[in-house]
Design an enzyme around this catalytic site. Sequence first.
Site: not given
Ligand code: TA6
Length: 277
Positions: A70, A75, A148, A252
């Site tokens: 994700q 990162r 972020h 963000e």
């Molecule tokens: O930027 C918001 C988001 O996309 C949320 O949906 C939540 O998942 C957050 O990022 C944190 O994501 P992570 O992969 O760091 O747990």
Amino acid sequence: MAATSVVVLDRGNNTTCTVNLFGATVVSWRVNNQEQLFVSKQAVFDGKRAIRGGIPFVFPQFGQWAFGPQHGFARVARWHVEKMPERLPSGDVEAVFSLMDDEFTRSMWHFQFRLTYRLILREKELHFNIGVYNPSKELTFSCQLLLHTYFKVPDVRRCQITGMHGCMFIDKTREGAVYQETREVVTVGEWTDRIYQNTMQEHIITNVVSGRKMRIQKYNFPDTVIWNPWSEYAKEIPDFGDDEFPNMVCVEAGRVAAPIVLLPGTAFEASQILQVM
Ligand code: TA6
């Protein structure tokens, strides 16, 4: 990877910016000894998991990704120091970091790329200048890019955020349905996860550290994501304390709604300025 590999920009006067080479994650920004960024007490610094807090660098994918983690690999990759912190004639301090494709990145994304990340620490400001370059002679690639940023706040319920009035947003708390923001200022009083599109170039967040205001200016970052997991999702996030959600808000700046398309030999540039007011 040595989890301790950090680079510190020190402007004096207890004004510093600390960057962890793991993800080029800004893990601290102190202005006159006041920390402006939130990092979870549960954050893990194992060189594998993204750092829970500070400013993770999201690239080449925002959100879920079929080919990798994700929010992409930037990162969770080891960045290089292009230029160690150097004091400029202005008294500001500048450092430059970079990331290029390697075996790790190509295992998920078969494109050549070069990211540069220039940080400038000023008296009450932190500047971010980002470049994405496609060195390929024949392949075009598309990507998303976002900072972020986790802002530290005494109580998120007292924060107001400007710059989203009238904007359309994707609400990830309501199955991604799309709505229009009717409020002059956005407040956060529940689980919030929204991708605002074509927002103003400037956002002001009120009631950040010591009751001050935080100004965000962004260039070539048309979108703004607002996130707070609130109580229900805080419990689901292993590296986030159940009771920490009132003390952070993610605002963000990024380019996520419409991907960046880079033809061979072309580049994309964007920047952000954070200012304590
Ligand atoms: O930027 C918001 C988001 O996309 C949320 O949906 C939540 O998942 C957050 O990022 C944190 O994501 P992570 O992969 O760091 O747990």
